[in-house]
Design an enzyme around this catalytic site. Sequence first.
Site, PDB file in Angstrom:
ATOM      1  N   ASP A  99       0.813  -1.082  -0.009  1.00  0.00           N
ATOM      2  CA  ASP A  99      -0.002   0.173  -0.005  1.00  0.00           C
ATOM      3  C   ASP A  99       0.669   1.213   0.140  1.00  0.00           C
ATOM      4  O   ASP A  99       2.004   1.171   0.625  1.00  0.00           O
ATOM      5  CB  ASP A  99      -0.954  -0.052   1.331  1.00  0.00           C
ATOM      6  CG  ASP A  99      -2.150  -0.769   1.106  1.00  0.00           C
ATOM      7  OD1 ASP A  99      -2.548  -1.060   0.050  1.00  0.00           O
ATOM      8  OD2 ASP A  99      -2.688  -1.287   1.778  1.00  0.00           O
TER       9      ASP A  99
ATOM     10  N   ARG B  85     -17.343  14.792  -0.995  1.00  0.00           N
ATOM     11  CA  ARG B  85     -16.008  14.787  -1.129  1.00  0.00           C
ATOM     12  C   ARG B  85     -15.332  16.326  -1.211  1.00  0.00           C
ATOM     13  O   ARG B  85     -14.314  16.389  -1.889  1.00  0.00           O
ATOM     14  CB  ARG B  85     -15.677  14.099  -2.464  1.00  0.00           C
ATOM     15  CG  ARG B  85     -16.175  12.594  -2.481  1.00  0.00           C
ATOM     16  CD  ARG B  85     -15.688  12.000  -3.917  1.00  0.00           C
ATOM     17  NE  ARG B  85     -14.319  11.862  -4.093  1.00  0.00           N
ATOM     18  CZ  ARG B  85     -13.862  12.016  -5.304  1.00  0.00           C
ATOM     19  NH1 ARG B  85     -14.360  11.983  -6.432  1.00  0.00           N
ATOM     20  NH2 ARG B  85     -12.533  11.810  -5.441  1.00  0.00           N
TER      21      ARG B  85
END
Length: 689
Positions: A313, A388
């Site tokens: 990641d 968002r």
Amino acid sequence: MTRKQRALFEPALVRTALIDALKKLDPRTQWRNPVMFVVYIGSILTTAIWLAILAKQTDGSAAFTGSIAMWLWFTVLFANFAEALAEGRSKAQAESLRGTKKTSWAKKLAGPRREGATEKVSAESLRKGDVVLVEAGDTIPCDGEVLEGGASVDESAITGESAPVIRESGGDFSSVTGGTRVLSDWLVVQCSVNPGETFLDRMIAMVEGAKRRKTPNEVALTILLVALTLVFVLATATLFPFSQYSVDAANGGSVVSITVLVALLVCLIPTTIGGLLSAIGVAGMSRMLGANVIATSGRAVEAAGDVDVLLLDKTGTITLGNRQASEFLPAPGVKEQELADAAQLSSLADETPEGRSIVVLAKQRFNLRERDLQALNATFVPFSAQTRMSGVNVQDRMIRKGAVDAIRRHVESNQGHFPQAVDDLVASVARTGGTPLVVAEGPRVLGVVALKDIVKGGIKERFVELRKMGIKTVMITGDNPLTAAAIAAEAGVDDFLSEATPEAKLALIRQYQAEGRLVAMTGDGTNDAPALAQADVAVAMNSGTQAAKEAGNMVDLDSNPTKLIEVVHIGKQMLMTRGSLTTFSIANDVAKYFAIIPAAFAATYPQLNALNVMHLHSPASAIMSAVIFNALVIVFLIPLALKGVSYKPMSAAALLRRNLWLYGVGGLLVPFVGIKLIDLLLVALHIAG
């Protein structure tokens, strides 16, 4: 963090291991190791011959036969001691974990809400699905998922880390472990396991050597060692009738004794690796726990050594995880200070690392001080997954910051225009590996705040090491392809997967596995569970969800995604240790052959003295020296078996060459020196004639 490692030969562990080594002389234990079982039978046989000589039932030297029998028993005991010491270290770790288990009471709830009535019950009576209330000062009675609330939790009993962690309902930090303690606030927890099946119980079972099953590579190596042993047993068995025939044909010499044949057999079979094989496997699991990683089986540790693709990641592994504001990029007709002022206003109540960094950057660039939103009669608009974006409403001003597509929709819904120049700024930030955050006031776009992902120091060098080892690194990120490509280039990874979804990760793992590769990855969320279950080595974060921990075959107690690289290192070290000691053990046979064969047949065939290249004093001292060396080499290699061979990142071919020179050639030369020195010592002490 890393757990404090016990000293290799700690007196208490050594005492326990010595006692356990004697207990392991039980035939039911010995037959599990076929190579050492042959030595065990040889010890019994030579002891019986020695007793027969003492009882005048047969001919032979009681001193020589007794000495051989004694050193054969020592060989068995040294192998037992190596295994017992490795198991003892694991059991000591298990005991320290068992000491963290406390008998506790639980506040059982009738339903999944805090407002319900509680019933005080024993923690041992809780079953999977039960719901409990845990308040400040309470010990969490079971492993489970947080249904309601949030609290600061002390997990030092499990992880060894003193800093408390936050556990809360929803998200990827909702999993709690039984035996940890709530420091503040409260949690409503649903138990996910029955008594005896908790994470702590599994940890204890995993690190105890008695619970360990042989890994596939161990089984394969054991089959090889058994095959070699059978070959040497058959070869040695033919020497007795051959010796009788030779004496009859030459009308002279003496028949090789059973004691000498047993000594020859024990020296030729791979007793070194046979005696240390189990210890190496146990020590590998122990070293993994020392790194604060719990492996569900030795198979997982072994697979880590064979991994050739790492899925990493981006956030927290390759980058520091907290993106920092690095630059204000105003739109055409907007001054940089105007953009900075609006960005700071929208971030004053934003407690995210990104929001705080915008406030700091505005202060550094234009000396803009923080303001009191209440004094300004302002309303903060928090970020949500739906919009968002976040921002602030100050009187008639409506300031928003967020992802480019979210701000575009916001501006256009207010009859504004999104300039092409701002699109170009967004693209330029993404190309350099940054994350663009667009700021708008009402229908007017003010510009872009560039957030910079800071690549961890030294991570590029670690990827170079992995590349030398033949391991491919793949960065997994939700960023757009431009940003992902820039960060991948800066970090030095081999490949990347941008805009990653759980389905995309799973498909990528299957693609690599279809190519015959072994894949390792980390994960902490429920959405990571399918990919973790598919990966060959799956390291779940202890801070993650129960689903992630159940899907993985390892759990990192520190919840550090970078630990995956260390896991691979430990796995490779275990495989290298096993391979190196096998090479050393088999190479040893050459010197022992030159010591015993001339000694055994010199009376019948004096010409065989030409093979006595070490110029050993006598047949008796030659055989004794070889048997003593065969026993002592196990003792000298115990530290190497438990600690592992030194490991340097390099290709498989380079590692093979290095180990063949070090342990192959070393295995040839060391016995010549060792046997000769023992022979000189025996002669000096007048022990062997």
